[in-house]
Design a protein around this motif. Structure first.
Motif, PDB file in Angstrom:
ATOM      1  N   LEU A 167       0.547  -1.117  -0.089  1.00  0.00           N
ATOM      2  CA  LEU A 167       0.147  -0.342  -0.084  1.00  0.00           C
ATOM      3  C   LEU A 167       0.680   1.096   0.140  1.00  0.00           C
ATOM      4  N   ALA A 168       2.620   1.116   0.106  1.00  0.00           N
ATOM      5  CA  ALA A 168       3.138   2.414  -0.190  1.00  0.00           C
ATOM      6  C   ALA A 168       2.957   2.863  -1.579  1.00  0.00           C
ATOM      7  N   GLY A 169       3.720   4.285  -1.235  1.00  0.00           N
ATOM      8  CA  GLY A 169       3.531   5.228  -3.322  1.00  0.00           C
ATOM      9  C   GLY A 169       2.381   6.199  -3.300  1.00  0.00           C
ATOM     10  N   GLN A 170       2.314   6.615  -4.154  1.00  0.00           N
ATOM     11  CA  GLN A 170       1.172   7.343  -4.538  1.00  0.00           C
ATOM     12  C   GLN A 170       0.505   6.609  -5.647  1.00  0.00           C
ATOM     13  N   ALA A 171       0.630   5.729  -6.275  1.00  0.00           N
ATOM     14  CA  ALA A 171       0.009   5.149  -6.562  1.00  0.00           C
ATOM     15  C   ALA A 171      -1.090   3.617  -5.321  1.00  0.00           C
ATOM     16  N   ARG A 172      -0.173   3.705  -5.311  1.00  0.00           N
ATOM     17  CA  ARG A 172      -1.708   2.534  -4.146  1.00  0.00           C
ATOM     18  C   ARG A 172      -2.681   3.611  -2.430  1.00  0.00           C
ATOM     19  N   LYS A 173      -2.753   4.896  -2.987  1.00  0.00           N
ATOM     20  CA  LYS A 173      -3.241   5.924  -2.509  1.00  0.00           C
ATOM     21  C   LYS A 173      -4.674   6.139  -1.813  1.00  0.00           C
ATOM     22  N   GLY A 174      -5.184   5.000  -3.156  1.00  0.00           N
ATOM     23  CA  GLY A 174      -6.410   5.343  -3.201  1.00  0.00           C
ATOM     24  C   GLY A 174      -7.095   3.888  -1.963  1.00  0.00           C
ATOM     25  N   LEU A 175      -6.182   3.101  -2.851  1.00  0.00           N
ATOM     26  CA  LEU A 175      -6.276   1.686  -2.109  1.00  0.00           C
ATOM     27  C   LEU A 175      -6.356   1.788  -0.434  1.00  0.00           C
ATOM     28  N   ARG A 176      -4.710   2.515   0.146  1.00  0.00           N
ATOM     29  CA  ARG A 176      -4.912   2.994   1.509  1.00  0.00           C
ATOM     30  C   ARG A 176      -6.239   3.571   2.010  1.00  0.00           C
ATOM     31  N   TYR A 177      -6.438   4.486   0.920  1.00  0.00           N
ATOM     32  CA  TYR A 177      -7.503   5.673   1.802  1.00  0.00           C
ATOM     33  C   TYR A 177      -8.741   4.766   2.136  1.00  0.00           C
ATOM     34  N   THR A 178      -8.775   3.588   1.079  1.00  0.00           N
ATOM     35  CA  THR A 178     -10.395   2.194   1.010  1.00  0.00           C
ATOM     36  C   THR A 178     -10.268   1.714   2.509  1.00  0.00           C
ATOM     37  N   ARG A 179      -8.905   1.496   2.865  1.00  0.00           N
ATOM     38  CA  ARG A 179      -8.573   0.491   4.162  1.00  0.00           C
ATOM     39  C   ARG A 179      -8.681   1.116   5.583  1.00  0.00           C
ATOM     40  N   ASN A 180      -8.341   2.922   5.428  1.00  0.00           N
ATOM     41  CA  ASN A 180      -8.700   3.971   6.807  1.00  0.00           C
ATOM     42  C   ASN A 180     -10.088   4.062   6.697  1.00  0.00           C
ATOM     43  N   MET A 181     -10.749   4.363   5.698  1.00  0.00           N
ATOM     44  CA  MET A 181     -11.883   4.811   5.281  1.00  0.00           C
ATOM     45  C   MET A 181     -12.755   3.354   6.539  1.00  0.00           C
ATOM     46  N   VAL A 182     -12.710   2.027   6.042  1.00  0.00           N
ATOM     47  CA  VAL A 182     -13.376   1.511   6.017  1.00  0.00           C
ATOM     48  C   VAL A 182     -13.165   1.184   7.785  1.00  0.00           C
ATOM     49  N   GLU A 183     -12.062   1.078   8.598  1.00  0.00           N
ATOM     50  CA  GLU A 183     -11.723   1.040   9.388  1.00  0.00           C
ATOM     51  C   GLU A 183     -11.764   1.700  10.961  1.00  0.00           C
ATOM     52  N   LYS A 184     -12.326   2.665   9.859  1.00  0.00           N
ATOM     53  CA  LYS A 184     -12.149   3.939  11.369  1.00  0.00           C
ATOM     54  C   LYS A 184     -14.250   3.601  11.017  1.00  0.00           C
ATOM     55  N   GLU A 185     -14.901   3.085  10.788  1.00  0.00           N
ATOM     56  CA  GLU A 185     -15.995   3.126  10.789  1.00  0.00           C
ATOM     57  C   GLU A 185     -15.837   1.468  11.281  1.00  0.00           C
ATOM     58  N   ALA A 189     -12.300 -15.717   5.346  1.00  0.00           N
ATOM     59  CA  ALA A 189     -12.501 -14.324   5.581  1.00  0.00           C
ATOM     60  C   ALA A 189     -13.461 -13.479   6.260  1.00  0.00           C
ATOM     61  N   LEU A 190     -13.662 -12.756   6.915  1.00  0.00           N
ATOM     62  CA  LEU A 190     -13.999 -12.684   7.945  1.00  0.00           C
ATOM     63  C   LEU A 190     -13.941 -10.824   7.974  1.00  0.00           C
ATOM     64  N   VAL A 191     -15.374  -9.673   7.841  1.00  0.00           N
ATOM     65  CA  VAL A 191     -15.333  -8.508   8.370  1.00  0.00           C
ATOM     66  C   VAL A 191     -16.364  -8.407   9.232  1.00  0.00           C
ATOM     67  N   ARG A 192     -15.928  -8.543  10.407  1.00  0.00           N
ATOM     68  CA  ARG A 192     -16.993  -7.532  11.654  1.00  0.00           C
ATOM     69  C   ARG A 192     -16.547  -6.294  11.723  1.00  0.00           C
ATOM     70  N   GLU A 233     -25.649  -3.744   6.580  1.00  0.00           N
ATOM     71  CA  GLU A 233     -24.586  -2.965   7.642  1.00  0.00           C
ATOM     72  C   GLU A 233     -22.880  -2.451   7.325  1.00  0.00           C
ATOM     73  N   ALA A 234     -22.510  -3.420   6.347  1.00  0.00           N
ATOM     74  CA  ALA A 234     -21.087  -3.169   5.740  1.00  0.00           C
ATOM     75  C   ALA A 234     -21.277  -1.632   5.515  1.00  0.00           C
ATOM     76  N   PRO A 235     -20.072  -1.488   5.757  1.00  0.00           N
ATOM     77  CA  PRO A 235     -19.231  -0.259   5.202  1.00  0.00           C
ATOM     78  C   PRO A 235     -19.405  -0.596   4.360  1.00  0.00           C
ATOM     79  N   PRO A 236     -19.588   0.727   3.490  1.00  0.00           N
ATOM     80  CA  PRO A 236     -18.455   0.947   2.099  1.00  0.00           C
ATOM     81  C   PRO A 236     -17.360   0.872   1.368  1.00  0.00           C
ATOM     82  N   SER A 237     -17.522  -0.369   0.184  1.00  0.00           N
ATOM     83  CA  SER A 237     -16.039  -0.739  -0.548  1.00  0.00           C
ATOM     84  C   SER A 237     -15.960  -1.125   0.506  1.00  0.00           C
TER      85      SER A 237
END
Length: 855
Positions: free
Chosen positions: A638-656, A709-712, A746-750
């Protein structure tokens, strides 16, 4: 009440003026013969006509100045020929049709918009040219009415008796316009309207050009008047302008009738009415009708030229599909031609034609022609199947039978209608030889139930028609030996028996072929062996065998297997055979032999490039059906400018409040109730049903064989995906993938993107080399005109099939992970088989035809 009637007042007034003009014309011409008017027309000299045409041409060139000045006014210059064309076409239409603002403006809008002008700019041009028209009319009209006043008719009740006061009134408008332009009083407000005046030089040019336009228009009429007419040009100009004012105000198309009435009232004391009316008719033709015809032709040519690229694309597109459509059309019409010959042989001939043939044609020729015509009809019914299958032999035999049918139709009863039909069909067939390329026997191809029924129905209708035409006479055994021109029932009976003999002979040939064995589904094989082989296979799609919705073929050494499903004639292997190269080759050939035993179609769906030579050896054709995305995990992060969108998705989902975890296979059984609830809610929200074959479905037996794989979210399960873990090669784990991925409302977006991100990071930690994102259907297909038809169709679906499935959206989603794309193929028999194979595969995946139609 007045408000509701207001829209109708203008048209009603125009109709009233037209009626008055017609009455006035009738009154003026009542005492004259139409022959006198036509005689005057015929006496127009060539010099006068050529002079009128020349003045008309100069007039329309001057009219081009309207649009050139308008373009300079809006500061949007164009090459001179464009405003000249727009002016000529617009004025030709508005002069003749009337409603100048609507007719001329529509033409100008069509032309100027194609040249890049905006609607606002075009509106300014229309206003400018209309204003120029009236400025010129008021200017030259005011001058001529003041300097050379005309007497007004006695029936016009005005406080003045000449046009001089009217001229002075008209001069006020251009004088005020020029004064305002000179004073640079801009904008000029007229009630609710605001007019940005041009510079004084442009305003002066407006008045001059428009005045010259009106003078030239009147000069055309003056040139068409007889040489002996007792009038001068100023008088004609004044009468012309007064008539034009009346015509423009009336809004009657072209001022028709109104303009003529005014000139007849004003000039008949000096020119006899027939001569003046003849000149007015000639003026209408020279100045109105011929320019309109030329403008229409120019616009039509321009539209054709502008649309030539689109027309070329349409022709190219149609030609791409011509080979497929042409064979079917020729096959259908060949069948119909055969039916026509059969029905003709079963019904009486036209007696007058038969009597004419009797005078010179031997009876034996008639009898043989009738018999051969009926057999030709039967032959065309059978050959239509060969044309449908694109058989080379069927092409040549059909051409010969059609020719024989033409001769037989003419000799058996001079049925030229049938001969013409067969001739047209033969001429359509002959140039299409290259479409019939298959070197195979017609009888070896076989007939479907539909074809057999169609042939039998045509034969039955022929027999019924004959019985209805001849009645019980067809049952008389004596008819066999009656040979006269009048004994048509006997000819029908002999032809019917001959047809039945041929049908029985063809059926016997078919029956003598080796019979097909009865269909028996192959054994499922040892599921435990297949399960172990799937777990050790480097490619994760082998896990589809665990769904238990397919049959298996296991290699003799037990080191490989092939999973397949059957729908219609399609025997579809899901993916490539699993195992080492020797096992794959063995399984492929055994599968091919088994399918051939049941006269089915051997199909490998989602075949990889590694095994393409093997499928070509099997005699199969290859069609690219999409591309599979595989992410190299060794370099994934997830490092680098090219993976900025993927980092944002992970952070956004985990913030919820979402968390990610992996449940091992032995723990899945206890999670089944939660997994079932999420799965059911996902299906309900998507209005979907479970798929099969190439896609996993919710099954407790299936899910408990793999990790999940589970997401809670706040402790509640909101998403899951079962994990396929590929086997190792030389101790290195190869591939990781998922199959059943579902989430609740009820799952977060993305959350799906989040699952992929976390699984790839987890897979990299576990030492896997690749993550398989699955196939993007129709992706990467070539649209070149020389590409195969089905490839071009797939490319068309990928580009424009968004209403059916979001093909491009799926490709864009997978591209987020920077995958390596690998082509996937359909290996199947060629020709027209692939679309039916794809339909059968869709039925397998959707669980039947109903599943294909619905979600």
């Amino acid at each position: 009440m007045l408000g509701r009637l207001k829209p109708y007042l203008g048209p009603a007034l125009a109709l009233g003026l037209l009626a008055a003009a017609v009455w006035a014309l009738k009154a003026q011409l009542a005492g004259y013969d139409i022959g006198e008017i036509l005689g005057t027309l015929r006496h127009e000299t060539d010099r006068d006509i050529f002079l009128a045409f020349g003045l008309t041409a100069v007039n329309f060139i001057v009219l081009g100045g309207y649009d050139i000045l308008a373009l300079a006014y809006i500061k949007h210059p164009l090459p001179a020929y464009r405003p000249m064309l727009a002016s000529f076409a617009g004025n030709a239409f508005s002069n003749t049709i009337g409603l100048s603002t609507l007719a001329g403006s529509s033409v100008r809008y069509r032309l100027y918009s194609s040249w890049g002008l905006t609607p606002g700019e075009i509106a300014k041009i229309v206003v400018f040219t209309t204003l120029t028209l009236w400025l010129g009319l008021f200017s030259i009209g005011g001058i001529i009415f003041t300097a050379k006043p005309l007497p007004l008719p006695d029936w016009i009740s005005l406080p003045f008796h000449t046009t001089r006061p009217l001229g002075l009134i008209l001069l006020c408008a251009p004088a005020a316009y020029l004064y305002a332009a000179a004073r640079k009083e801009t904008p000029w407000r007229l009630g609710r309207f605001t007019l940005l005046l041009p510079q004084f030089r442009s305003a002066l040019l407006q008045v001059a050009v428009a005045s010259l336009d009106w003078a030239l228009a009147a000069a055309v009429l003056y040139a068409l008047l007889p040489p002996w007419a007792n009038v001068n040009f100023p008088l004609v100009l004044g009468a012309f302008l007064l008539g034009q004012i009346a015509g423009l105000v009336s809004q009657v198309p072209g001022g028709l009738g109104v303009f003529e009435s005014c000139l007849l009232f004003l000039l008949t004391p000096r020119i006899p009415a027939p001569a003046l009316f003849a000149a007015l008719v000639a003026y209408r033709v020279v100045y109105y009708l011929l320019p309109l015809a030329l403008a229409s032709a120019l616009l039509a040519v321009r539209e054709v030229l502008s649309a030539r690229e689109y027309a070329r694309n349409v022709i190219v597109f149609l030609m791409q599909w011509f080979p497929m459509v042409a064979t079917r059309v020729l096959s259908t019409f060949t069948f119909l031609a055969g039916a026509v010959l059969l029905f003709s042989g079963a019904t009486p001939a036209v007696h007058s034609r038969l009597r004419w043939l009797e005078e010179f044609l031997p009876l034996s020729v008639l009898e043989v022609s009738h018999f051969m015509g009926s057999l030709a009809g039967l032959g065309l019914l059978i050959l239509a199947r060969g044309l449908h299958k694109r058989l080379d032999a069927a092409y040549f035999v059909t051409a010969c039978v059609l020719f024989a049918g033409i001769i037989a139709s003419l000799l058996k009863g001079l049925d030229y209608e049938e001969a013409l039909l067969l001739t047209v069909l033969l001429l359509a067939l002959l140039p299409c030889h290259k479409l019939f390329y298959r070197k195979a026997s017609l009888l070896s191809e076989g007939f479907t139930k539909g074809w057999i029924i169609a042939i039998l129905v045509a034969l039955a209708c022929s027999v019924v028609l004959g019985y209805m035409a001849y009645g019980d006479a067809t049952l008389d055994s004596q008819l066999w030996w009656m040979f006269t021109f009048e004994d048509e029932p006997s000819r029908f009976l002999r032809a019917t028996v001959g047809i039945l003999v041929v049908v029985l002979f063809v059926a016997a040939l078919r029956l003598m072929r080796s019979a097909k064995p009865r269909y028996a589904p192959p054994s499922e094989g040892d599921f435990h062996t297949v399960q172990a082989l799937a777990a050790s296979a480097p490619e994760t799609p082998a896990y589809l065998a665990l769904l238990r919705d397919k049959s298996f073929l296991v290699s003799k050494a037990g080191d490989g297997f092939l999973m397949y499903g059957i729908c219609g004639r399609s025997w579809v292997s899901m993916g490539d055979p699993v195992g080492p190269p020797a096992a794959r080759a063995e399984l492929a050939w055994r599968f091919r032999e088994m399918v051939d035993l049941y006269a089915g179609w051997t199909v490998f769906y989602q075949a990889g490039k590694e095994n393409l030579p093997l499928y070509l050896d099997l005699g199969l054709s290859l069609i690219k059906i999409g591309e599979e995305a595989r992410v190299p995990l060794a370099t994934f992060s997830l490092a680098g400018q090219a993976r900025k969108g993927l980092r944002y998705t992970r952070n956004m989902v985990e913030k919820e409040g979402a968390t990610f975890e992996i449940a091992p296979a032995q723990a899945v059984e206890g999670l089944l109730p939660e997994l079932k609830a999420v799965s059911d809610s996902w299906l309900a929200s998507k209005h979907a049903r479970e798929k099969k074959f190439s896609l996993g479905f919710f099954s407790a037996e299936y899910l408990t064989q793999c990790p999940v794989a589970l997401v809670r979210k706040e402790g509640k399960l909101v998403a899951f995906a079962n994990i396929w873990e590929g086997g190792a090669v030389d101790g290195v784990r190869q591939e990781l993938s998922v199959d059943l991925m579902r989430y609740s409302p009820e799952a977060p977006p993305s959350v799906m993107e989040y699952l992929y991100i976390m699984l790839m990071l987890w897979g990299r930690e576990q030492g896997y080399q690749w993550f398989n994102l699955g196939m993007a259907p129709f992706s990467g297909l070539e649209s070149h005109s020389l590409a195969p038809a089905w490839t071009r169709l797939g490319s068309l679906l990928y580009s424009y099939g968004g209403q059916l499935y979001n093909f491009q959206g799926l490709r864009r989603f997978k591209d987020k992970f920077a995958p390596v794309w690998e082509s996937k193929y359909l290996a199947s028999p060629g020709g027209t088989v692939p679309p039916r194979v794809l339909a059968n595969i869709a039925s397998l995946v959707s669980g039947g035809v109903r599943g294909v139609i619905t979600k």
